[in-house]
Write an enzyme that holds these catalytic residues in place. Sequence first.
Site, mmCIF file in Angstrom:
data_model
loop_
_atom_site.group_PDB
_atom_site.id
_atom_site.type_symbol
_atom_site.label_atom_id
_atom_site.label_comp_id
_atom_site.label_asym_id
_atom_site.label_seq_id
_atom_site.Cartn_x
_atom_site.Cartn_y
_atom_site.Cartn_z
ATOM 1 N N GLU A 121 5.482 -40.030 45.440
ATOM 2 C CA GLU A 121 4.437 -39.561 45.720
ATOM 3 C C GLU A 121 2.844 -39.956 45.003
ATOM 4 O O GLU A 121 2.238 -39.711 45.038
ATOM 5 C CB GLU A 121 4.401 -38.177 45.394
ATOM 6 C CG GLU A 121 5.996 -37.197 45.595
ATOM 7 C CD GLU A 121 5.147 -35.747 45.372
ATOM 8 O OE1 GLU A 121 5.531 -35.200 44.600
ATOM 9 O OE2 GLU A 121 5.000 -34.819 46.879
ATOM 10 N N PHE A 122 3.168 -40.484 43.615
ATOM 11 C CA PHE A 122 2.183 -41.082 42.523
ATOM 12 C C PHE A 122 1.460 -42.078 43.790
ATOM 13 O O PHE A 122 0.553 -42.545 43.746
ATOM 14 C CB PHE A 122 3.411 -42.136 42.071
ATOM 15 C CG PHE A 122 2.665 -41.575 40.170
ATOM 16 C CD1 PHE A 122 0.901 -41.245 39.648
ATOM 17 C CD2 PHE A 122 3.676 -40.860 39.823
ATOM 18 C CE1 PHE A 122 1.504 -41.268 38.434
ATOM 19 C CE2 PHE A 122 2.761 -39.970 38.855
ATOM 20 C CZ PHE A 122 2.034 -40.273 37.934
ATOM 21 N N HIS A 172 -1.563 -42.614 45.769
ATOM 22 C CA HIS A 172 -3.238 -42.395 44.595
ATOM 23 C C HIS A 172 -3.234 -44.013 44.530
ATOM 24 O O HIS A 172 -2.594 -44.638 43.728
ATOM 25 C CB HIS A 172 -2.924 -41.913 43.837
ATOM 26 C CG HIS A 172 -2.165 -40.027 43.737
ATOM 27 N ND1 HIS A 172 -2.691 -39.376 44.108
ATOM 28 C CD2 HIS A 172 -1.388 -39.634 43.605
ATOM 29 C CE1 HIS A 172 -3.016 -38.053 43.669
ATOM 30 N NE2 HIS A 172 -1.867 -38.113 44.208
ATOM 31 N N ARG A 188 -2.490 -32.778 42.351
ATOM 32 C CA ARG A 188 -1.249 -32.852 41.176
ATOM 33 C C ARG A 188 -0.524 -31.673 40.779
ATOM 34 O O ARG A 188 0.497 -31.723 39.645
ATOM 35 C CB ARG A 188 -0.809 -33.915 40.923
ATOM 36 C CG ARG A 188 -0.917 -35.210 42.315
ATOM 37 C CD ARG A 188 0.234 -35.136 42.867
ATOM 38 N NE ARG A 188 -0.352 -35.861 44.449
ATOM 39 C CZ ARG A 188 0.885 -36.002 45.214
ATOM 40 N NH1 ARG A 188 1.487 -34.676 45.549
ATOM 41 N NH2 ARG A 188 0.751 -36.925 46.246
#
Length: 255
Positions: free
Chosen positions: A98-99, A102, A209
Amino acid sequence: MSQTPAESAESTESPGSAAVSFRSEVTVELVKHSAADSDVLWAARVSTAGEQSLEELRKDPERSKGLINYLMRDRHGSPFEHNSMTFFISAPIFVFREFMRHRVGWSYNEESGRYRQLDPVFYVPGASRKLVQQGRPGKYEFVDGTPEQYDLTGRVMEDSYRRAYEAYQEMLAAGVAREVARAVLPVGLFSSMYATCNARSLMHFLGLRTQHEQAKVPSFPQREIEMVGEQMEAHWATLMPLTYGAFNANGRIAP
């Protein structure tokens, strides 16, 4: 509710194999930084003061918190980029996936399963992790599970993790390359990485987030990445308190 194995940091070991352990918490360490509220001020004032903007380095930024709030409110974002924070993060692999969404203003380096044998540390949700999703897509919420659901989740995850790591070790022992053997390991395996960002990119991350009562735009993050975000936010709030205050006061929307 009985204590879960993850909360008790249980480790198990079979003859001839590495100990398998289970964790329910992530960790975030601030390892390096160059970040202060004054960084926002000299970057903003160069447009009107030129080289005299360097005087902001010797001034108390508290006297100019109104300027920081103005920049945040009217979304003049570039002055918030002239700083840097590097974090060392330990979390399950699915959090890092998920990081990687970004990308602007972020740099990452993660440990590699090609070059080292991966340690058998796996994620199992703790008792505080809401377990059941209810409602339709786009309008749902998570609620606590029953004791039976928590027990089932812990037991099934731990059994699966043990089998996967045994298969990984079996292939390594047979001479199979690490980069091939790692394919059997699940995304619940803990990994570690360095993540470097600036205040502007971190604000964008936090806006998506984390959930917060002051946020103008609702967010629905997965709890595990939110746990990381909360710890990063706590470090940043100490480094740049005026910027952090303006971020919250203006709805937690990145400029």
